[in-house]
Each structure stands twice: as structure tokens, then as C-alpha cells.
Design a protein around this motif. Structure first.
Motif, short mmCIF file in Angstrom:
data_model
loop_
_atom_site.label_atom_id
_atom_site.label_comp_id
_atom_site.label_asym_id
_atom_site.label_seq_id
_atom_site.Cartn_x
_atom_site.Cartn_y
_atom_site.Cartn_z
N GLY A 181 19.47 -7.43 8.48
CA GLY A 181 19.79 -8.66 9.20
C GLY A 181 19.46 -9.95 8.48
N ALA A 182 18.82 -9.87 7.32
CA ALA A 182 18.47 -11.10 6.58
C ALA A 182 18.26 -10.77 5.11
N ASP A 183 18.62 -11.72 4.27
CA ASP A 183 18.30 -11.62 2.85
C ASP A 183 18.19 -13.03 2.30
N GLY A 184 17.67 -13.12 1.09
CA GLY A 184 17.53 -14.44 0.49
C GLY A 184 16.78 -14.37 -0.82
N CYS A 185 16.31 -15.55 -1.23
CA CYS A 185 15.59 -15.62 -2.50
C CYS A 185 14.63 -16.80 -2.50
N ILE A 186 13.66 -16.69 -3.40
CA ILE A 186 12.72 -17.77 -3.68
C ILE A 186 12.89 -18.08 -5.16
N ILE A 187 13.31 -19.32 -5.45
CA ILE A 187 13.56 -19.72 -6.84
C ILE A 187 12.43 -20.66 -7.27
N VAL A 188 11.73 -20.28 -8.34
CA VAL A 188 10.58 -21.04 -8.81
C VAL A 188 10.95 -21.80 -10.07
N SER A 189 10.66 -23.10 -10.07
CA SER A 189 10.83 -23.90 -11.28
C SER A 189 9.51 -24.62 -11.58
N GLU A 190 9.49 -25.36 -12.65
CA GLU A 190 8.29 -26.08 -13.07
C GLU A 190 7.83 -27.09 -12.01
N SER A 191 8.77 -27.65 -11.25
CA SER A 191 8.42 -28.73 -10.33
C SER A 191 8.70 -28.45 -8.86
N ASP A 192 9.44 -27.38 -8.55
CA ASP A 192 9.71 -27.10 -7.14
C ASP A 192 9.94 -25.61 -6.89
N VAL A 193 9.92 -25.29 -5.60
CA VAL A 193 10.22 -23.94 -5.14
C VAL A 193 11.30 -24.08 -4.08
N ARG A 194 12.35 -23.28 -4.21
CA ARG A 194 13.45 -23.31 -3.25
C ARG A 194 13.52 -21.96 -2.56
N VAL A 195 13.57 -22.00 -1.23
CA VAL A 195 13.69 -20.79 -0.44
C VAL A 195 15.03 -20.83 0.29
N GLN A 196 15.81 -19.78 0.10
CA GLN A 196 17.09 -19.65 0.78
C GLN A 196 17.05 -18.34 1.57
N VAL A 197 17.37 -18.43 2.85
CA VAL A 197 17.40 -17.25 3.70
C VAL A 197 18.74 -17.22 4.43
N LYS A 198 19.46 -16.13 4.27
CA LYS A 198 20.72 -15.93 4.99
C LYS A 198 20.45 -14.97 6.14
N LEU A 199 20.75 -15.43 7.35
CA LEU A 199 20.50 -14.64 8.54
C LEU A 199 21.78 -14.02 9.05
N GLY A 200 21.74 -12.75 9.38
CA GLY A 200 22.89 -12.08 9.97
C GLY A 200 23.14 -12.58 11.38
N MET A 201 24.20 -12.12 11.96
CA MET A 201 24.62 -12.60 13.28
C MET A 201 23.53 -12.41 14.34
N MET A 202 22.84 -11.30 14.31
CA MET A 202 21.81 -11.04 15.32
C MET A 202 20.61 -11.97 15.20
N LEU A 203 20.31 -12.45 13.99
CA LEU A 203 19.16 -13.32 13.78
C LEU A 203 19.52 -14.80 13.76
N THR A 204 20.81 -15.14 13.78
CA THR A 204 21.24 -16.53 13.73
C THR A 204 20.60 -17.40 14.82
N PRO A 205 20.45 -16.93 16.05
CA PRO A 205 19.81 -17.76 17.07
C PRO A 205 18.35 -18.12 16.74
#
Length: 91
Positions: free
Chosen positions: A49-73
Motif C-alpha cells: 500500500g505504500a512505497d517511496g524513497c529517502i534521498i540524501v544530499s550534502e545539504s538536504d534530505v528529501r522524503v517521497q512517499v507514494k500511498l496506494g488507494m487504501m492509504l490515501t485518506p
């Protein structure tokens, strides 16, 4: 499908930020039964129901999470939890 996308600046340096991202991933794996793996500076995670990534750089961290239909709410709650986790692990 909803997407949570948060970028947080840090002053830890890339290696320490990567270590903190791993700690966050360990918590995710334990709490959500997610599978995690590194590809370069990107930590990918996946669970039913969910997947994503954590992207690490020298100055920031980006978190992306894709939620499936059941977790969208729950997108608002997921975003809040990610923000709290970033506050905890990047300070």
C-alpha cells in the motif's frame, strides 16, 4: 494515489545525514514492516500500500512517499509523521 514529498535542509554533512536516514529507515522497517534498500544515496522502501524513497544530499534530505488507494485518506497523518521524524533525526 497520494504523494507526500518533503525536503528538509540539514548541516550534518552527507555521511551523518545518511546514517540518520538509515535510523529512520530502521524505524520504518520495524513499525510498518517495510523493506528498505540503498541505491547510491537513495534509500528505497516498500510495503503493501505504500512505497517511496529517502534521498540524501550534502545539504538536504528529501522524503517521497507514494500511498496506494487504501492509504490515501491518511496522507495528512503520514505527512505529519514524516515531518516529526525528520525533525527528530536531522537535528
Amino acid at each position: 494515489m497520494a504523494t507526500v514529498d518533503i525536503t528538509r535542509e540539514h548541516s550534518l554533512g552527507k555521511e551523518q545525514a545518511r546514517e540518520r536516514a538509515q535510523q529512520l529507515a530502521d524505524k520504518l522497517a520495524q513499525k510498518l514492516d517495510a523493506k528498505c534498500s540503498w541505491e547510491g544515496d537513495q534509500l528505497n522502501f516498500k510495503r503493501s500500500g505504500a512505497d517511496g524513497c529517502i534521498i540524501v544530499s550534502e545539504s538536504d534530505v528529501r522524503v517521497q512517499v507514494k500511498l496506494g488507494m487504501m492509504l490515501t485518506p491518511m496522507a495528512g497523518m503520514v505527512k505529519s509523521e514524516v515531518q516529526k521524524a525528520l525533525d527528530k533525526y536531522l537535528t
